[in-house]
Write an enzyme that holds these catalytic residues in place. Structure first.
Site, PDB file in Angstrom:
ATOM      1  N   GLU A  78       0.836  -1.207   0.000  1.00  0.00           N
ATOM      2  CA  GLU A  78       0.000   0.000   0.000  1.00  0.00           C
ATOM      3  C   GLU A  78       0.865   1.250   0.000  1.00  0.00           C
ATOM      4  OE1 GLU A  78      -3.136   0.115  -0.417  1.00  0.00           O
ATOM      5  OE2 GLU A  78      -3.739  -1.978  -0.046  1.00  0.00           O
ATOM      6  N   CYS A 143      -7.544  -2.119   8.310  1.00  0.00           N
ATOM      7  CA  CYS A 143      -6.182  -2.167   7.749  1.00  0.00           C
ATOM      8  C   CYS A 143      -5.616  -0.768   7.565  1.00  0.00           C
ATOM      9  CB  CYS A 143      -6.168  -2.937   6.422  1.00  0.00           C
ATOM     10  SG  CYS A 143      -6.372  -4.712   6.663  1.00  0.00           S
ATOM     11  N   HIS A 167      -1.397  -5.718   1.472  1.00  0.00           N
ATOM     12  CA  HIS A 167      -2.669  -6.446   1.410  1.00  0.00           C
ATOM     13  C   HIS A 167      -2.467  -7.715   0.580  1.00  0.00           C
ATOM     14  CE1 HIS A 167      -5.810  -3.308   2.701  1.00  0.00           C
ATOM     15  NE2 HIS A 167      -6.091  -4.423   3.352  1.00  0.00           N
TER      16      HIS A 167
END
Ligand code: PCA
Length: 213
Positions: A78, A143, A167
Site C-alpha cells: 500500500e 487495515c 494487502h
C-alpha cells in the site's frame, strides 16, 4: 537488523485470515535480519495500540503489516494510509465498532505515505513470478486504520524506523471460487521477497506504480 511483521485475526464471516497464516510461514531470519511475528486484533484503534506496544518492545528497524483484501488479484504493497475510519454498520470490526468518517488522529495529517520502498517490493516479487502491484488505497477499514496508526507513531517517535502495509488476496484454501486467490506458501514467498527488497533498498526505485482509477 530486526523486522516486525504482523498479520490479522480472522474477521467478518471468515474463520481464518490468510495474512497471519502467511506471516507464520516466514522463516525466523531473512538476509541476516531477525523476523518477529505478531497477530493483531481486527479492532479500530486497539490494533494500533497493539502494534505500538510491539514496536516499543521489539525496537525493529522495519515494520511490515499484512492484511487480507478479499477480491484483490495480487500482493499489494500500500502506498498511503489516510486519516479516516469509515465502515458500514453492517460490517463492524470484531468488537462491534463501526465509525463513520471519523479522524484516526485529531492532530494528525490527512495521510501518510509508506516509508518502505513499495515499488522495489513489487518489482522484486514480479521478477520472481509472484503477482504484485502497488495499491493506492488501503480502504477505510481496520487495515488503513492500523497502517495510519503505525506511520503516525513512527513519524512522531521513531523517525528512523521504516513502515508499510501489504494487502494479500484470499487464500486458495478459503475457497471463494468467484475470486482470485493465492496459496499461503506463495503469499509467504511474496512477503519474504518484499522484506528482502526493504532490506536492499533504503530508498525506493524509480518505476511506474500508478493507476488510472
Ligand atoms: N483486512 C481488513 C482488516 C483485517 C484484514 O485482514 C482490511 O483490509 O481492513
Amino acid at each position: 537488523m530486526k523486522v516486525l511483521v504482523t498479520g490479522f485475526q480472522p474477521f467478518g464471516k471468515d474463520t481464518m485470515n490468510p495474512s497471519f497464516e502467511a506471516v507464520k510461514l516466514l522463516p525466523d531470519e531473512i538476509m541476516g535480519a531477525q523476523i518477529i511475528k505478531r497477530e493483531i486484533p481486527v479492532v479500530f484503534r486497539k490494533g494500533g495500540a497493539v502494534v505500538a506496544e510491539a514496536v516499543r518492545e521489539v525496537k525493529p528497524d522495519i515494520v511490515i503489516l499484512v492484511g487480507q483484501a478479499g477480491g484483490r488479484t495480487a500482493m499489494n504493497p500500500e502506498r498511503v494510509a489516510i486519516n479516516c475510519e469509515d465502515c458500514a454498520p453492517s460490517f463492524p470490526d470484531n468488537e462491534g465498532n463501526a465509525p463513520q468518517g471519523e479522524k484516526i488522529a485529531a492532530d494528525g495529517p490527512d495521510a501518510y505515505f509508506a516509508t518502505v520502498p513499495v515499488k522495489a517490493m513489487v518489482q522484486k516479487m514480479l521478477d520472481n513470478g509472484v503477482p504484485a502491484a502497488v495499491s493506492n488505497t488501503a480502504g477505510t477499514y481496520v487495515c488503513n486504520d492500523l497502517m495510519y496508526h503505525l506511520l503516525h507513531l513512527l513519524h512522531n517517535e521513531f523517525p528512523n524506523v521504516r513502515g508499510g502495509f501489504i494487502h494479500v488476496p484470499y487464500a486458495t484454501i478459503q475457497n471463494y471460487p468467484k475470486f482470485a486467490s493465492m496459496t499461503l506458501e506463495e503469499m509467504a514467498r511474496g512477503l519474504r521477497l518484499s522484506i528482502e527488497a526493504c532490506i536492499e533498498n533504503e530508498n525506493d526505485i524509480a518505476a511506474a506504480g500508478g493507476a488510472t482509477h
